[in-house]
Design a protein around this motif. Structure first.
Motif, PDB file in Angstrom:
ATOM      1  N   ALA A 297      22.896   5.411  20.645  1.00 14.15           N
ATOM      2  CA  ALA A 297      23.379   6.264  21.739  1.00 14.15           C
ATOM      3  C   ALA A 297      24.696   5.682  22.248  1.00 14.15           C
ATOM      4  N   ILE A 298      25.710   6.513  22.370  1.00 10.41           N
ATOM      5  CA  ILE A 298      27.036   6.033  22.757  1.00 10.41           C
ATOM      6  C   ILE A 298      27.014   5.570  24.209  1.00 10.41           C
ATOM      7  N   PRO A 299      27.317   4.306  24.474  1.00 11.76           N
ATOM      8  CA  PRO A 299      27.318   3.795  25.843  1.00 11.76           C
ATOM      9  C   PRO A 299      28.675   4.026  26.503  1.00 11.76           C
ATOM     10  N   PRO A 300      28.811   3.746  27.776  1.00 15.62           N
ATOM     11  CA  PRO A 300      30.144   3.761  28.386  1.00 15.62           C
ATOM     12  C   PRO A 300      31.035   2.720  27.693  1.00 15.62           C
ATOM     13  N   LEU A 301      32.234   3.138  27.302  1.00 15.46           N
ATOM     14  CA  LEU A 301      33.141   2.259  26.578  1.00 15.46           C
ATOM     15  C   LEU A 301      34.515   2.295  27.254  1.00 15.46           C
ATOM     16  N   PRO A 302      35.261   1.182  27.160  1.00 16.36           N
ATOM     17  CA  PRO A 302      36.498   1.085  27.939  1.00 16.36           C
ATOM     18  C   PRO A 302      37.707   1.769  27.322  1.00 16.36           C
TER      19      PRO A 302
ATOM     20  N   PHE B 258      32.715   2.124  17.553  1.00 13.07           N
ATOM     21  CA  PHE B 258      31.289   2.400  17.691  1.00 13.07           C
ATOM     22  C   PHE B 258      30.844   3.486  16.709  1.00 13.07           C
ATOM     23  N   VAL B 259      31.652   4.540  16.584  1.00  7.42           N
ATOM     24  CA  VAL B 259      31.286   5.628  15.671  1.00  7.42           C
ATOM     25  C   VAL B 259      31.353   5.161  14.222  1.00  7.42           C
ATOM     26  N   ARG B 260      32.429   4.472  13.849  1.00 11.49           N
ATOM     27  CA  ARG B 260      32.601   4.109  12.440  1.00 11.49           C
ATOM     28  C   ARG B 260      31.603   3.051  11.982  1.00 11.49           C
ATOM     29  N   MET B 261      31.177   2.171  12.881  1.00  9.04           N
ATOM     30  CA  MET B 261      30.262   1.104  12.465  1.00  9.04           C
ATOM     31  C   MET B 261      28.864   1.646  12.147  1.00  9.04           C
ATOM     32  N   LEU B 262      28.577   2.873  12.573  1.00 11.85           N
ATOM     33  CA  LEU B 262      27.276   3.499  12.315  1.00 11.85           C
ATOM     34  C   LEU B 262      27.360   4.626  11.299  1.00 11.85           C
ATOM     35  N   ASP B 263      28.513   4.771  10.669  1.00 14.48           N
ATOM     36  CA  ASP B 263      28.756   5.914   9.783  1.00 14.48           C
ATOM     37  C   ASP B 263      28.410   5.570   8.337  1.00 14.48           C
TER      38      ASP B 263
ATOM     39  N   ILE C 186      25.165  11.427  21.251  1.00 13.86           N
ATOM     40  CA  ILE C 186      25.009  11.728  22.670  1.00 13.86           C
ATOM     41  C   ILE C 186      23.941  12.810  22.789  1.00 13.86           C
ATOM     42  N   ASP C 187      22.983  12.628  23.680  1.00 13.11           N
ATOM     43  CA  ASP C 187      22.000  13.667  23.983  1.00 13.11           C
ATOM     44  C   ASP C 187      22.427  14.381  25.261  1.00 13.11           C
ATOM     45  N   HIS C 188      22.518  15.710  25.181  1.00  8.40           N
ATOM     46  CA  HIS C 188      22.956  16.481  26.344  1.00  8.40           C
ATOM     47  C   HIS C 188      22.414  17.905  26.258  1.00  8.40           C
ATOM     48  N   GLY C 189      21.837  18.362  27.351  1.00  9.01           N
ATOM     49  CA  GLY C 189      21.409  19.754  27.439  1.00  9.01           C
ATOM     50  C   GLY C 189      20.381  20.166  26.409  1.00  9.01           C
ATOM     51  N   GLY C 190      19.530  19.237  25.991  1.00 15.20           N
ATOM     52  CA  GLY C 190      18.502  19.569  25.013  1.00 15.20           C
ATOM     53  C   GLY C 190      18.951  19.472  23.568  1.00 15.20           C
ATOM     54  N   PHE C 191      20.170  18.957  23.339  1.00 13.16           N
ATOM     55  CA  PHE C 191      20.679  18.834  21.976  1.00 13.16           C
ATOM     56  C   PHE C 191      21.187  17.408  21.731  1.00 13.16           C
ATOM     57  N   ARG C 192      21.167  17.017  20.468  1.00 16.71           N
ATOM     58  CA  ARG C 192      21.760  15.741  20.062  1.00 16.71           C
ATOM     59  C   ARG C 192      23.048  16.015  19.295  1.00 16.71           C
ATOM     60  N   TYR C 193      24.119  15.372  19.726  1.00 12.05           N
ATOM     61  CA  TYR C 193      25.428  15.476  19.092  1.00 12.05           C
ATOM     62  C   TYR C 193      25.668  14.156  18.347  1.00 12.05           C
TER      63      TYR C 193
ATOM     64  N   ALA D  99      36.412  13.657  15.141  1.00 13.18           N
ATOM     65  CA  ALA D  99      35.226  13.288  14.370  1.00 13.18           C
ATOM     66  C   ALA D  99      34.461  14.539  14.004  1.00 13.18           C
ATOM     67  N   ASP D 100      33.696  14.464  12.920  1.00 13.34           N
ATOM     68  CA  ASP D 100      32.750  15.523  12.589  1.00 13.34           C
ATOM     69  C   ASP D 100      31.526  15.370  13.493  1.00 13.34           C
ATOM     70  N   VAL D 101      30.977  16.480  13.935  1.00 13.82           N
ATOM     71  CA  VAL D 101      29.796  16.426  14.793  1.00 13.82           C
ATOM     72  C   VAL D 101      28.706  17.318  14.228  1.00 13.82           C
TER      73      VAL D 101
END
Length: 234
Positions: A171-176, A184-189, A198-205, A219-221
């Protein structure tokens, strides 16, 4: 002189590719295993490999195997710094851009065995690109170890141990900054890893193929509905 037997173990598609295209052509008799069910003491007793090389493996190896055979794993840190799990992600999260690909003898304590050799490894690109690059480097190290049979050297210095990342930590945390978000995105790709999400409004992005330029991140989502029990409270 009778040709020696070697075994390569891996669980990623690029492990099999490098074996078929490169490693299988090295001098000797080479075999490949890719499932835990195949990696048994009985199977190894039958093959009698000079070395068992682990390119990428997600399961614990029985001590009866590591004690009886020269098992060599490849770990992408400059041990004793960075022993433990999720080395790629832990390194990038700490801001590293370069590391070492280390070939070491497997012992009962994780990543604590003596070292056969180290090679430079770049941490640029997404996780899958780095893993493929690491496998290519490991193939060259396998050739040298098989040909030269070096005596591994004990590690020195105080160890730093990494904790294996948990799925929820994607889950993407607050980042500076955008730079940190890109890392963060590339290290998990990579396949087999929970992608940054990110989870928002009943969906996962979930995000992949991040690119940073001109002060913006693209980025692709992939958007999927969350199971009902995980939906956010309105």
């Amino acid at each position: 002189m009778e040709a020696k037997t070697y075994l390569v173990v891996g669980c990623k598609p690029w492990n099999r590719r490098i074996f078929d295209e490169i490693i299988a052509g090295y001098p000797g008799r080479w075999h490949y295993l890719d499932t835990p069910a195949e990696l048994t003491a009985a199977r190894l007793q039958e093959l009698q490999p000079r070395y068992v090389f682990f390119l990428h493996w997600s399961w614990k190896v029985a001590r009866e195997i590591t004690d009886a055979f020269a098992c060599v794993c490849f770990h992408m840190t400059d041990v004793p710094f960075g022993r433990g799990g999720s080395p790629l992600q832990n390194l990038i999260a700490r801001g590293h851009r370069q590391t070492k690909m280390t070939a070491l003898r497997m012992v009962s304590e994780m990543d604590a065995g003596p070292v056969y050799g180290k090679e430079d490894l770049s941490l640029e690109g997404n996780a899958e690109e780095i893993l493929i690059r690491a496998t290519d480097i490991a193939a060259g190290m396998i050739a040298r170890i098989a040909a030269e049979e070096p005596t591994p050297v004990a590690q020195t210095g105080a160890p730093t141990v990494f904790a294996r990342r948990r799925p929820e930590e994607s889950a993407i945390p607050p980042l500076p900054s955008l730079d940190r978000l890109h890392d963060f995105v590339r290290m998990l790709d990579a396949d087999g890893y929970p992608h940054a999400f990110i989870d928002h409004g009943g969906f996962r992005y979930a995000f992949r193929r991040a690119a940073l330029y001109d002060g913006r991140l693209t980025a692709d989502v992939t958007i999927t509905p969350l199971p009902r029990k995980e939906k956010e409270t309105p």
